[in-house]
Design a protein around this motif. Structure first.
Motif, short mmCIF file in Angstrom:
data_model
loop_
_atom_site.label_atom_id
_atom_site.label_comp_id
_atom_site.label_asym_id
_atom_site.label_seq_id
_atom_site.Cartn_x
_atom_site.Cartn_y
_atom_site.Cartn_z
N VAL A 1 -12.84 2.08 4.43
CA VAL A 1 -12.18 2.10 3.12
C VAL A 1 -10.68 2.25 3.38
O VAL A 1 -10.27 2.97 4.30
N ARG A 2 -9.87 1.60 2.55
CA ARG A 2 -8.41 1.64 2.68
C ARG A 2 -7.91 3.09 2.77
O ARG A 2 -8.33 3.94 2.00
N THR A 3 -7.00 3.32 3.72
CA THR A 3 -6.30 4.61 3.76
C THR A 3 -5.09 4.49 2.85
O THR A 3 -4.34 3.52 2.94
N LEU B 1 -3.29 1.05 3.83
CA LEU B 1 -3.49 0.46 5.17
C LEU B 1 -4.89 -0.13 5.20
O LEU B 1 -5.86 0.58 4.93
N MET B 2 -4.99 -1.40 5.54
CA MET B 2 -6.28 -2.10 5.37
C MET B 2 -6.68 -2.84 6.66
O MET B 2 -6.53 -4.06 6.75
N PRO B 3 -7.22 -2.10 7.65
CA PRO B 3 -7.64 -2.76 8.89
C PRO B 3 -9.04 -3.39 8.76
O PRO B 3 -9.84 -2.97 7.94
N THR C 1 -4.60 -5.97 10.27
CA THR C 1 -4.42 -4.94 9.26
C THR C 1 -3.36 -5.41 8.27
O THR C 1 -2.43 -6.12 8.65
N LYS C 2 -3.58 -5.02 7.03
CA LYS C 2 -2.56 -5.30 6.02
C LYS C 2 -1.87 -3.99 5.65
O LYS C 2 -2.53 -2.94 5.62
N PHE C 3 -0.58 -4.08 5.42
CA PHE C 3 0.19 -2.97 4.84
C PHE C 3 0.51 -3.42 3.42
O PHE C 3 1.17 -4.45 3.25
N VAL C 4 0.02 -2.68 2.46
CA VAL C 4 0.33 -3.09 1.07
C VAL C 4 0.88 -1.89 0.31
O VAL C 4 0.30 -0.81 0.31
N CYS C 5 2.05 -2.08 -0.28
CA CYS C 5 2.62 -1.05 -1.14
C CYS C 5 2.43 -1.50 -2.58
O CYS C 5 2.74 -2.64 -2.91
N PHE C 6 1.88 -0.63 -3.40
CA PHE C 6 1.76 -0.99 -4.82
C PHE C 6 2.23 0.18 -5.68
O PHE C 6 2.08 1.34 -5.33
N TYR C 7 2.82 -0.18 -6.81
CA TYR C 7 3.57 0.80 -7.62
C TYR C 7 3.16 0.73 -9.07
O TYR C 7 2.80 -0.33 -9.59
N ILE D 1 -1.21 -14.19 0.43
CA ILE D 1 -2.58 -13.91 0.85
C ILE D 1 -3.27 -13.01 -0.18
O ILE D 1 -4.39 -13.27 -0.61
N THR D 2 -2.57 -11.95 -0.60
CA THR D 2 -3.17 -11.01 -1.57
C THR D 2 -3.46 -11.71 -2.90
O THR D 2 -4.54 -11.56 -3.47
N ASP D 3 -2.50 -12.49 -3.37
CA ASP D 3 -2.71 -13.19 -4.64
C ASP D 3 -3.91 -14.13 -4.54
O ASP D 3 -4.77 -14.16 -5.43
N MET D 4 -3.96 -14.91 -3.44
CA MET D 4 -4.97 -15.97 -3.37
C MET D 4 -6.35 -15.43 -3.02
O MET D 4 -7.35 -15.83 -3.61
N ARG D 5 -6.41 -14.49 -2.07
CA ARG D 5 -7.76 -14.04 -1.69
C ARG D 5 -8.39 -13.21 -2.80
O ARG D 5 -9.59 -13.23 -3.02
N THR D 6 -7.56 -12.48 -3.57
CA THR D 6 -8.11 -11.68 -4.68
C THR D 6 -8.67 -12.62 -5.75
O THR D 6 -9.78 -12.42 -6.25
N ALA E 1 -6.26 -1.54 -11.93
CA ALA E 1 -6.80 -0.17 -11.93
C ALA E 1 -7.49 0.17 -10.60
O ALA E 1 -8.68 0.46 -10.57
N CYS E 2 -6.71 0.15 -9.54
CA CYS E 2 -7.28 0.40 -8.20
C CYS E 2 -7.00 1.82 -7.72
O CYS E 2 -6.81 2.06 -6.52
N ARG E 3 -6.93 2.76 -8.63
CA ARG E 3 -6.83 4.17 -8.27
C ARG E 3 -7.91 4.93 -9.03
O ARG E 3 -8.30 4.52 -10.13
N SER F 1 -13.21 -5.38 -8.61
CA SER F 1 -12.52 -5.77 -7.37
C SER F 1 -11.53 -4.68 -6.99
O SER F 1 -10.73 -4.25 -7.81
N LEU F 2 -11.60 -4.26 -5.73
CA LEU F 2 -10.60 -3.31 -5.21
C LEU F 2 -9.76 -3.96 -4.13
O LEU F 2 -8.64 -3.53 -3.87
N GLY F 3 -10.32 -5.01 -3.50
CA GLY F 3 -9.63 -5.67 -2.39
C GLY F 3 -10.08 -5.07 -1.07
O GLY F 3 -10.21 -3.85 -0.96
N MET F 4 -10.33 -5.94 -0.08
CA MET F 4 -10.83 -5.46 1.21
C MET F 4 -10.03 -6.07 2.36
O MET F 4 -9.62 -7.24 2.31
N GLY F 5 -9.90 -5.27 3.44
CA GLY F 5 -9.19 -5.73 4.63
C GLY F 5 -9.81 -7.00 5.20
O GLY F 5 -9.10 -7.86 5.73
O1 LIG Z 1 -6.39 -5.22 -1.88
C1 LIG Z 1 -5.18 -5.11 -2.13
O2 LIG Z 1 -4.31 -5.68 -1.47
C2 LIG Z 1 -4.78 -4.23 -3.23
N1 LIG Z 1 -5.62 -3.65 -4.01
C3 LIG Z 1 -5.00 -2.84 -4.99
C4 LIG Z 1 -3.57 -3.05 -4.80
C5 LIG Z 1 -3.42 -3.94 -3.61
#
Ligand SMILES: O=C([O-])C1=[NH+]CCC1
Ligand SMILES: NC(=O)C1=CN([C@@H]2O[C@H](COP(=O)(O)OP(=O)(O)OC[C@H]3O[C@@H](n4cnc5c(N)ncnc54)[C@H](O)[C@@H]3O)[C@@H](O)[C@H]2O)C=CC1
Length: 315
Positions: A45-47, A60-62, A73-79, A113-118, A226-228, A290-294
């Protein structure tokens, strides 16, 4: 000595990533993920590190796919940006490594990548769970994910009507005017979703915006924002009435406010449906959370890198 990493930036990723190649690879990866065979695929699960001062998070999404030789691994910052902020809501970078040597093979833009794979995974959820003959698509939100979802949903399915809603009419109209196909700009969520067969929620809201009382029985909802664990897009009525699917059960239980706070149960992962171990309840109202996966990023990054390498070997 290892060669320096390839730097593959946004324009190149946009050029190299195509839904028709991405979607079948994502389907295979979702199936592998749901088999939980650690000899095949490892993805924790994402750290998440809170960036309190900036009202954001670093995720952090390894992921490691042993038989495919993919380590990334992906580094994603979301605000949670305030209204009117011009700062980006999401920024991401994907790092692809050689699993044997441990060196970095490529650093690439993670936003496309995030836009398209989601969007591709939401489209897979619709392919599996939406009723046949769906005619009306409603999209709530008009940002980056709204556009990628519009693109792939209209590429894959034949909707007779596409509706969009945003908090201001101007934004909905701007979205309508920015795409090539016909879109109805709606002034309320209710107007957008009443009678819709498929609903995509791609907002940054933290309180429910989609209410079960407006959702047609048998509709399919792809809930992407709503990924929190304390953020919501859907209300309790919808969460409890629907059969709920997720990309990752553990991810959903840890990160989805819509699931944690409503007490709804995750019936199955998309990968379970792909593997044939859980049914697709197309006849019922369904929610794909959908939460998104590494692993989705890993598959996308490998595809981009392979195409990039093929292009460079011809030079
Ligand atoms: O999977 C992802 O990259 C994200 N999920 C929530 C915000 C970013
Ligand atoms: N499930 C997944 O894999 C991923 C989920 N996301 C999430 O998807 C959502 C959309 O992401 P992007 O399109 O990149 O963001 P964006 O900032 O480009 O678009 C967000 C949209 O939500 C609207 N919005 C903002 N606050 C709102 C509120 N309180 N109520 C209703 N609408 C509101 C904005 O006007 C805009 O239309 C975000 O919550 C993001 O964290 C993003 C990437 C991957």
């Amino acid at each position: 000595m290892a060669t320096p990493p390839a730097i593959i930036w946004k324009d190149a990723v946009e050029r190299l990533l195509r839904y028709r190649e991405l979607i079948p690879r994502l389907e295979v990866a979702l199936g592998k993920f749901s088999r939980r065979d650690s000899a095949e695929l490892i993805q924790p699960v994402r750290t998440t590190v809170p960036l309190q001062k900036y009202n954001g998070f670093l995720g952090l999404m390894p992921a490691y796919m042993e038989n495919d030789g993919v380590l990334s691994t992906k580094f994603v910052c979301f605000y949670k940006r305030e209204d009117g902020s011009t700062l980006p809501a999401t920024q991401a970078t994907v790092v692809l490594l050689d699993p044997e040597y441990g060196n970095v093979k490529a650093v690439m833009d993670g936003e496309v990548i995030t836009d398209m794979r989601t969007a591709a995974v939401s489209a897979i959820s619709a392919k599996l769970l939406m009723r046949p003959g769906a005619e009306v698509l409603a999209i709530l939100g008009t940002g980056r994910q709204a556009l990628s979802h519009y693109n792939v949903f209209t590429e894959m399915f034949s909707f007779k009507e596409v509706r969009v809603w945003s908090r201001t009419k101007e934004k909905a109209e701007r979205f309508r005017d920015s795409v090539s196909g016909p879109v109805t700009a709606c002034v309320s969520v209710e107007e957008a979703v009443r009678g819709a067969d498929a609903i995509v929620t791609v907002t940054r809201c933290t309180e429910p915006v989609l209410f079960g009382q407006w959702v047609k029985a048998g509709a399919h909802v792809a809930a992407v924002g709503a990924c929190r664990p304390n953020w919501r897009e859907l209300d309790d009525v919808l969460m409890k009435e629907a059969v709920v699917y997720a990309d990752s059960r553990e991810g959903a239980m840890a990160e989805s406010g819509d699931i944690v706070l409503s007490g709804a149960e995750v019936f199955a992962e998309l990968g379970d449906v792909i593997n044939g171990t859980k049914p697709a309840h197309r006849e019922k109202t369904t929610v794909f959370k959908s939460l998104g996966m590494g692993v989705q990023d890993a598959v996308s990054a490998k595809l981009v890198f392979d195409q990039w390498k093929a292009g460079h070997s011809q030079l």
